[in-house]
Design a protein around this motif. Sequence first.
Motif, PDB file in Angstrom:
ATOM      1  N   VAL A 185       0.775  -1.364   0.026  1.00 23.62           N
ATOM      2  CA  VAL A 185       0.083   0.127  -0.085  1.00 23.62           C
ATOM      3  C   VAL A 185       0.944   1.354   0.026  1.00 23.62           C
ATOM      4  CG1 VAL A 185      -1.768   1.380   1.323  1.00 23.62           C
ATOM      5  CG2 VAL A 185      -1.999  -1.202   1.111  1.00 23.62           C
ATOM      6  N   GLN A 186       1.797   1.275   0.906  1.00 19.03           N
ATOM      7  CA  GLN A 186       2.807   2.345   0.752  1.00 19.03           C
ATOM      8  C   GLN A 186       3.300   2.741  -0.344  1.00 19.03           C
ATOM      9  OE1 GLN A 186       3.250   4.809   3.594  1.00 19.03           O
ATOM     10  NE2 GLN A 186       3.965   5.678   1.783  1.00 19.03           N
ATOM     11  N   TYR A 233      -7.478  -2.043  -4.212  1.00 24.39           N
ATOM     12  CA  TYR A 233      -7.464  -0.608  -5.030  1.00 24.39           C
ATOM     13  C   TYR A 233      -7.084   0.176  -3.837  1.00 24.39           C
ATOM     14  CZ  TYR A 233     -10.035  -2.904  -8.516  1.00 24.39           C
ATOM     15  OH  TYR A 233     -10.554  -3.949  -9.395  1.00 24.39           O
ATOM     16  N   ILE A 234      -5.993   1.181  -4.279  1.00 32.49           N
ATOM     17  CA  ILE A 234      -5.785   2.270  -3.333  1.00 32.49           C
ATOM     18  C   ILE A 234      -5.845   3.490  -4.199  1.00 32.49           C
ATOM     19  CG2 ILE A 234      -3.672   3.151  -2.260  1.00 32.49           C
ATOM     20  CD1 ILE A 234      -3.278  -0.387  -3.033  1.00 32.49           C
ATOM     21  N   THR A 235      -6.761   4.557  -3.526  1.00 30.69           N
ATOM     22  CA  THR A 235      -6.879   5.766  -3.911  1.00 30.69           C
ATOM     23  C   THR A 235      -6.472   6.842  -3.106  1.00 30.69           C
ATOM     24  OG1 THR A 235      -8.718   4.734  -5.130  1.00 30.69           O
ATOM     25  CG2 THR A 235      -8.751   7.256  -4.866  1.00 30.69           C
ATOM     26  N   SER A 236      -5.437   7.840  -3.324  1.00 30.28           N
ATOM     27  CA  SER A 236      -5.222   8.912  -2.592  1.00 30.28           C
ATOM     28  C   SER A 236      -6.186   9.872  -2.565  1.00 30.28           C
ATOM     29  CB  SER A 236      -3.750   9.506  -2.963  1.00 30.28           C
ATOM     30  OG  SER A 236      -3.728   9.763  -4.349  1.00 30.28           O
ATOM     31  N   ALA A 258      -5.243   7.667   2.467  1.00 32.45           N
ATOM     32  CA  ALA A 258      -5.444   6.701   1.269  1.00 32.45           C
ATOM     33  C   ALA A 258      -6.818   5.732   1.799  1.00 32.45           C
ATOM     34  CB  ALA A 258      -4.057   5.883   1.615  1.00 32.45           C
ATOM     35  N   GLN A 273     -13.198  -1.891   3.185  1.00 33.60           N
ATOM     36  CA  GLN A 273     -12.352  -0.611   2.938  1.00 33.60           C
ATOM     37  C   GLN A 273     -11.792  -0.223   4.404  1.00 33.60           C
ATOM     38  OE1 GLN A 273     -15.677   0.388   1.888  1.00 33.60           O
ATOM     39  NE2 GLN A 273     -15.960   1.190   4.136  1.00 33.60           N
ATOM     40  N   VAL A 288      -8.020   2.489   1.149  1.00 37.04           N
ATOM     41  CA  VAL A 288      -7.767   0.870   0.605  1.00 37.04           C
ATOM     42  C   VAL A 288      -9.019   0.146   0.595  1.00 37.04           C
ATOM     43  CG1 VAL A 288      -6.319  -1.087   1.447  1.00 37.04           C
ATOM     44  CG2 VAL A 288      -5.642   1.443   1.985  1.00 37.04           C
ATOM     45  N   TYR A 289      -9.485  -0.368  -0.605  1.00 33.31           N
ATOM     46  CA  TYR A 289     -10.623  -0.875  -0.941  1.00 33.31           C
ATOM     47  C   TYR A 289     -10.436  -2.279  -1.607  1.00 33.31           C
ATOM     48  CZ  TYR A 289     -15.215  -2.043  -3.208  1.00 33.31           C
ATOM     49  OH  TYR A 289     -16.320  -2.300  -3.515  1.00 33.31           O
ATOM     50  N   LEU A 311       1.905   6.639   5.146  1.00 35.23           N
ATOM     51  CA  LEU A 311       0.781   5.970   6.032  1.00 35.23           C
ATOM     52  C   LEU A 311       0.758   6.422   7.395  1.00 35.23           C
ATOM     53  CD1 LEU A 311       0.475   2.397   4.243  1.00 35.23           C
ATOM     54  CD2 LEU A 311      -1.199   4.266   4.278  1.00 35.23           C
ATOM     55  N   LEU A 371       1.485   4.523  -2.979  1.00 32.31           N
ATOM     56  CA  LEU A 371       1.238   5.867  -2.703  1.00 32.31           C
ATOM     57  C   LEU A 371       2.775   6.702  -3.036  1.00 32.31           C
ATOM     58  CD1 LEU A 371      -0.640   5.446   0.680  1.00 32.31           C
ATOM     59  CD2 LEU A 371      -1.418   6.109  -1.508  1.00 32.31           C
TER      60      LEU A 371
END
Length: 133
Positions: A21-22, A128-131, A34, A96, A36-37, A106, A25
Amino acid sequence: MQEISLTTDRKTQLVDITEQVQAALADVNGARAALVYVPHTTAGVTINEGSDPLVGLDLESALQKVVDENWEWKHVDDPDGPNAPSHVRASLMSPQVLVPLRDGRLALGRYQGIFFCEFDGPRDRKVYITSLS
């Protein structure tokens, strides 16, 4: 949006995805959080202690006891057996988590990690990761 792909090894498994995850980003410019889904109905994501791998195993065991495989499940469309317990376990976790960012990193606590929660494996999965600004 960034995507992590992973493959789980067991029916029920918690996988530490904090580093992935990091890494996803890496190019956030001024983002504050962030999202996280997990786009799966038999999987989830959670934040918990990441320094001791036994915590994940304890969570796996606890969820198996809280949601017993041997109940009289109505949803039994899986040829390998009912996966209704997997749906319930995923609902008890969450699809999420929202994590604040501090200087693009993070903002987790000292012992916290982000875990993908598999309840119907082994499978190939996506996160999925969205900022968020």
